[in-house]
Design a protein around this motif. Structure first.
Motif, PDB file in Angstrom:
ATOM      1  N   PRO A 294      38.697 -29.668  15.290  1.00 27.72           N
ATOM      2  CA  PRO A 294      38.719 -28.666  14.215  1.00 27.72           C
ATOM      3  C   PRO A 294      37.433 -27.840  14.127  1.00 27.72           C
ATOM      4  CG  PRO A 294      39.631 -30.741  13.439  1.00 27.72           C
ATOM      5  CD  PRO A 294      39.084 -31.001  14.806  1.00 27.72           C
ATOM      6  N   LEU A 295      36.270 -28.452  14.400  1.00 25.25           N
ATOM      7  CA  LEU A 295      35.019 -27.690  14.348  1.00 25.25           C
ATOM      8  C   LEU A 295      34.989 -26.607  15.428  1.00 25.25           C
ATOM      9  CD1 LEU A 295      32.276 -30.395  13.595  1.00 25.25           C
ATOM     10  CD2 LEU A 295      33.114 -28.585  12.077  1.00 25.25           C
ATOM     11  N   TRP A 296      35.435 -26.947  16.633  1.00 19.35           N
ATOM     12  CA  TRP A 296      35.514 -25.940  17.695  1.00 19.35           C
ATOM     13  C   TRP A 296      36.512 -24.841  17.311  1.00 19.35           C
ATOM     14  CZ3 TRP A 296      32.685 -24.344  21.487  1.00 19.35           C
ATOM     15  CH2 TRP A 296      31.815 -25.208  22.147  1.00 19.35           C
ATOM     16  N   GLU A 297      37.646 -25.242  16.758  1.00 20.06           N
ATOM     17  CA  GLU A 297      38.658 -24.263  16.352  1.00 20.06           C
ATOM     18  C   GLU A 297      38.097 -23.320  15.300  1.00 20.06           C
ATOM     19  OE1 GLU A 297      43.108 -24.249  14.278  1.00 20.06           O
ATOM     20  OE2 GLU A 297      42.422 -26.027  15.360  1.00 20.06           O
ATOM     21  N   ASN A 298      37.429 -23.875  14.309  1.00 19.28           N
ATOM     22  CA  ASN A 298      36.834 -23.051  13.249  1.00 19.28           C
ATOM     23  C   ASN A 298      35.784 -22.106  13.824  1.00 19.28           C
ATOM     24  OD1 ASN A 298      36.690 -23.015  10.025  1.00 19.28           O
ATOM     25  ND2 ASN A 298      34.637 -22.661  10.832  1.00 19.28           N
ATOM     26  N   PHE A 299      34.958 -22.640  14.708  1.00 15.24           N
ATOM     27  CA  PHE A 299      33.891 -21.841  15.323  1.00 15.24           C
ATOM     28  C   PHE A 299      34.466 -20.647  16.084  1.00 15.24           C
ATOM     29  CE2 PHE A 299      31.413 -21.074  19.244  1.00 15.24           C
ATOM     30  CZ  PHE A 299      30.246 -20.593  18.686  1.00 15.24           C
ATOM     31  N   LEU A 300      35.468 -20.889  16.922  1.00 18.42           N
ATOM     32  CA  LEU A 300      36.020 -19.834  17.757  1.00 18.42           C
ATOM     33  C   LEU A 300      36.741 -18.769  16.935  1.00 18.42           C
ATOM     34  CD1 LEU A 300      37.352 -22.048  20.684  1.00 18.42           C
ATOM     35  CD2 LEU A 300      35.372 -20.518  20.741  1.00 18.42           C
ATOM     36  N   ILE A 301      37.484 -19.198  15.918  1.00 14.87           N
ATOM     37  CA  ILE A 301      38.224 -18.224  15.102  1.00 14.87           C
ATOM     38  C   ILE A 301      37.282 -17.435  14.201  1.00 14.87           C
ATOM     39  CG2 ILE A 301      39.942 -17.996  13.252  1.00 14.87           C
ATOM     40  CD1 ILE A 301      41.462 -20.275  14.589  1.00 14.87           C
ATOM     41  N   SER A 302      36.280 -18.094  13.646  1.00 16.44           N
ATOM     42  CA  SER A 302      35.317 -17.365  12.800  1.00 16.44           C
ATOM     43  C   SER A 302      34.503 -16.375  13.633  1.00 16.44           C
ATOM     44  CB  SER A 302      34.385 -18.336  12.070  1.00 16.44           C
ATOM     45  OG  SER A 302      33.615 -19.096  12.975  1.00 16.44           O
ATOM     46  N   GLU A 303      34.226 -16.702  14.892  1.00 16.47           N
ATOM     47  CA  GLU A 303      33.531 -15.761  15.778  1.00 16.47           C
ATOM     48  C   GLU A 303      34.370 -14.509  15.999  1.00 16.47           C
ATOM     49  OE1 GLU A 303      30.503 -15.615  17.680  1.00 16.47           O
ATOM     50  OE2 GLU A 303      29.917 -17.037  16.119  1.00 16.47           O
ATOM     51  N   ARG A 304      35.672 -14.665  16.168  1.00 16.53           N
ATOM     52  CA  ARG A 304      36.539 -13.502  16.332  1.00 16.53           C
ATOM     53  C   ARG A 304      36.595 -12.670  15.044  1.00 16.53           C
ATOM     54  NH1 ARG A 304      37.229 -11.340  20.718  1.00 16.53           N
ATOM     55  NH2 ARG A 304      39.159 -10.397  19.995  1.00 16.53           N
ATOM     56  N   THR A 305      36.586 -13.361  13.921  1.00 19.12           N
ATOM     57  CA  THR A 305      36.654 -12.679  12.627  1.00 19.12           C
ATOM     58  C   THR A 305      35.404 -11.844  12.369  1.00 19.12           C
ATOM     59  OG1 THR A 305      38.027 -14.459  11.751  1.00 19.12           O
ATOM     60  CG2 THR A 305      36.936 -13.036  10.138  1.00 19.12           C
ATOM     61  N   ALA A 306      34.263 -12.315  12.876  1.00 15.28           N
ATOM     62  CA  ALA A 306      32.974 -11.705  12.560  1.00 15.28           C
ATOM     63  C   ALA A 306      32.608 -10.540  13.464  1.00 15.28           C
ATOM     64  CB  ALA A 306      31.872 -12.765  12.626  1.00 15.28           C
ATOM     65  N   ILE A 307      33.540 -10.050  14.265  1.00 13.15           N
ATOM     66  CA  ILE A 307      33.237  -8.877  15.083  1.00 13.15           C
ATOM     67  C   ILE A 307      32.930  -7.712  14.160  1.00 13.15           C
ATOM     68  CG2 ILE A 307      34.210  -7.192  16.706  1.00 13.15           C
ATOM     69  CD1 ILE A 307      35.877  -9.491  17.870  1.00 13.15           C
ATOM     70  N   PRO A 308      31.781  -7.029  14.353  1.00 14.58           N
ATOM     71  CA  PRO A 308      31.375  -5.963  13.430  1.00 14.58           C
ATOM     72  C   PRO A 308      32.435  -4.889  13.289  1.00 14.58           C
ATOM     73  CG  PRO A 308      29.575  -6.506  14.919  1.00 14.58           C
ATOM     74  CD  PRO A 308      30.799  -7.228  15.416  1.00 14.58           C
ATOM     75  N   GLY A 309      32.587  -4.412  12.055  1.00 21.75           N
ATOM     76  CA  GLY A 309      33.537  -3.330  11.806  1.00 21.75           C
ATOM     77  C   GLY A 309      33.638  -3.044  10.329  1.00 21.75           C
ATOM     78  N   GLN A 310      34.464  -2.092   9.988  1.00 18.51           N
ATOM     79  CA  GLN A 310      34.612  -1.714   8.587  1.00 18.51           C
ATOM     80  C   GLN A 310      35.442  -2.749   7.847  1.00 18.51           C
ATOM     81  OE1 GLN A 310      34.811   2.377   7.260  1.00 18.51           O
ATOM     82  NE2 GLN A 310      35.337   2.948   9.339  1.00 18.51           N
ATOM     83  N   ALA A 311      35.190  -2.874   6.541  1.00 14.72           N
ATOM     84  CA  ALA A 311      35.947  -3.796   5.711  1.00 14.72           C
ATOM     85  C   ALA A 311      37.334  -3.231   5.486  1.00 14.72           C
ATOM     86  CB  ALA A 311      35.236  -3.990   4.377  1.00 14.72           C
TER      87      ALA A 311
END
Length: 311
Positions: A294-311
Motif C-alpha cells: 500500500p505504501l508503494w501504491e500510495n507513493f506512485l499514485i500521489s506522484e502522478r497526482t502532483a504533476i504541476p498544473g492548474q487547479a
C-alpha cells in the motif's frame, strides 16, 4: 535555509510565464508544502518592486477587508507586485482581489492559501475569468531528482516511503518523526478540528485513522460509517473536509458503465506518505512492515497526482 538547499519547484516556471497577464495568480496547497518559498523564489528573480502582506497579521486583515480601489492604490504605492500570503484569513478577500483585477490591473497580485475550503469559497465567484489558479504539493520524486540527482534520490526511496517529501522533513534528517507528528497535528487541529463543521472530533480522528489503515483498499462510505460508528452524512462531510485540506484524495472505480462506477467503492490515498504514517504512528523500517505494498501504491499514485498544473 541556505540557497543551495532550496528545492526548485517545477511550478515556478509555469507561474513566472503567467505574470502580468492581467489576472490574479492563486497558489493553493497544504500547510508547509512550500507555497511562500515558491513565491519568494519567483519574486527574487524579478526586477520589480514588491509589497508583501501576510493574512496571519491582524493589521493586514483589517487593511485589506472591505476596502476600495483608491485605498488599495494607496497601500500599494509604486510597487508593481502584491504578494498576499495566507489570503484565506482576510474577510471578503475575493472582492478585494476583484478590485485589483478590475481597477488596478497593471499590478500583479499573487495570493496563497492553505485551505481550499476557505479560500476557494471566497474567490471563485468574484474572480471568475480573472485568475490563474494552481495547486502546489509537497516536492515530488522528479523535483528531488532535479535537485540532487537520480542516484541520490533512488538511494533515498525507501526513506521517502516512510517519511514522505515535505520540505521540512527533507531538510532535517534525523528529526523526521517529531516534525511529522507536529505537521499532522497542524493539519488536524489548526485547519480542521477548529472548524465549526467538525462537531465530533473523536469520530473525525477515527475516520482519518481508518482511512490510513485501509490505504490502497476499496472502501465505501457505508463501510466507513459502520467501522467508526457514525452516520453516512458525517463520514461524507468529514472526507470532503480532508480532501479540501489537501490531506487525502479519492480515486473512483473505473467502469465503462457509469452507473456501475457510481455504485462501486472508492480508494482513498494520502498526498504524502509521511503524513499517513504519522497518523497511525508507524515509522518502522521497510523490512519490518506489512504495508509496503500500500505504501508503494500510495507513493506512485500521489506522484502522478502532483504533476504541476492548474487547479
Amino acid at each position: 535555509m541556505e540557497h543551495k538547499n532550496i528545492i526548485k519547484r517545477r511550478l515556478q516556471e509555469t507561474i513566472t510565464g503567467r505574470l502580468f497577464k492581467g489576472k490574479v495568480i492563486i497558489v493553493l496547497g497544504a500547510r508547509q508544502v512550500g507555497k511562500t518559498t515558491l513565491v519568494e523564489n519567483i519574486l527574487s528573480e524579478l526586477d520589480a518592486p514588491v509589497i508583501e502582506l501576510n493574512g496571519d497579521e491582524a493589521d493586514v486583515r483589517e487593511l485589506l477587508a472591505d476596502t476600495t480601489s483608491a485605498r488599495l492604490q494607496a497601500i500599494v504605492g509604486r510597487n508593481k507586485i502584491v504578494f498576499i500570503d495566507e489570503a484565506q484569513r482576510i474577510s471578503n478577500i475575493g472582492l478585494t482581489l476583484k478590485l485589483f483585477a478590475d481597477k488596478l490591473n497593471d499590478i500583479q497580485v499573487i495570493a496563497t492559501g492553505s485551505s481550499s475550503f476557505e479560500l476557494s469559497a471566497k474567490i471563485n465567484e468574484p474572480l471568475t475569468g480573472r485568475k490563474y489558479q494552481y495547486l502546489l504539493y509537497a516536492p515530488s520524486y522528479l523535483e528531488m531528482v532535479d535537485h540532487h540527482g537520480l542516484l541520490t534520490e533512488n538511494r533515498l526511496i525507501e526513506h521517502r516511503l516512510i517519511y514522505g517529501y515535505y520540505p521540512e522533513i527533507i531538510t532535517h534528517p534525523g528529526e523526521e518523526q517529531e516534525l511529522l507528528q507536529l505537521l499532522s497535528d497542524s493539519f488536524l487541529y489548526k485547519d480542521l478540528l477548529l472548524l465549526e463543521d467538525v462537531t465530533k472530533p473523536v469520530l473525525f480522528e477515527k475516520l482519518l485513522k481508518a482511512l490510513a489503515l485501509q490505504l490502497g483498499s476499496e472502501v465505501s462510505f457505508n463501510e466507513l460509517s459502520r467501522l467508526i460508528g457514525a452516520n453516512h452524512q458525517t463520514v461524507e462531510k468529514y472526507i470532503t473536509l480532508l480532501e479540501k485540506a489537501f490531506v487525502i484524495f479519492r480515486l473512483p472505480a473505473f467502469s465503462r458503465n457509469v452507473r456501475n462506477e457510481i455504485r462501486k467503492g472508492k480508494k482513498f490515498y494520502f498526498y504524502d506518505n509521511g503524513i499517513r504514517n504519522a497518523i497511525i504512528n508507524n515509522f518502522q523500517l521497510p523490512s519490518q512492515r506489512t504495508d509496503m505494498g500500500p505504501l508503494w501504491e500510495n507513493f506512485l499514485i500521489s506522484e502522478r497526482t502532483a504533476i504541476p498544473g492548474q487547479a
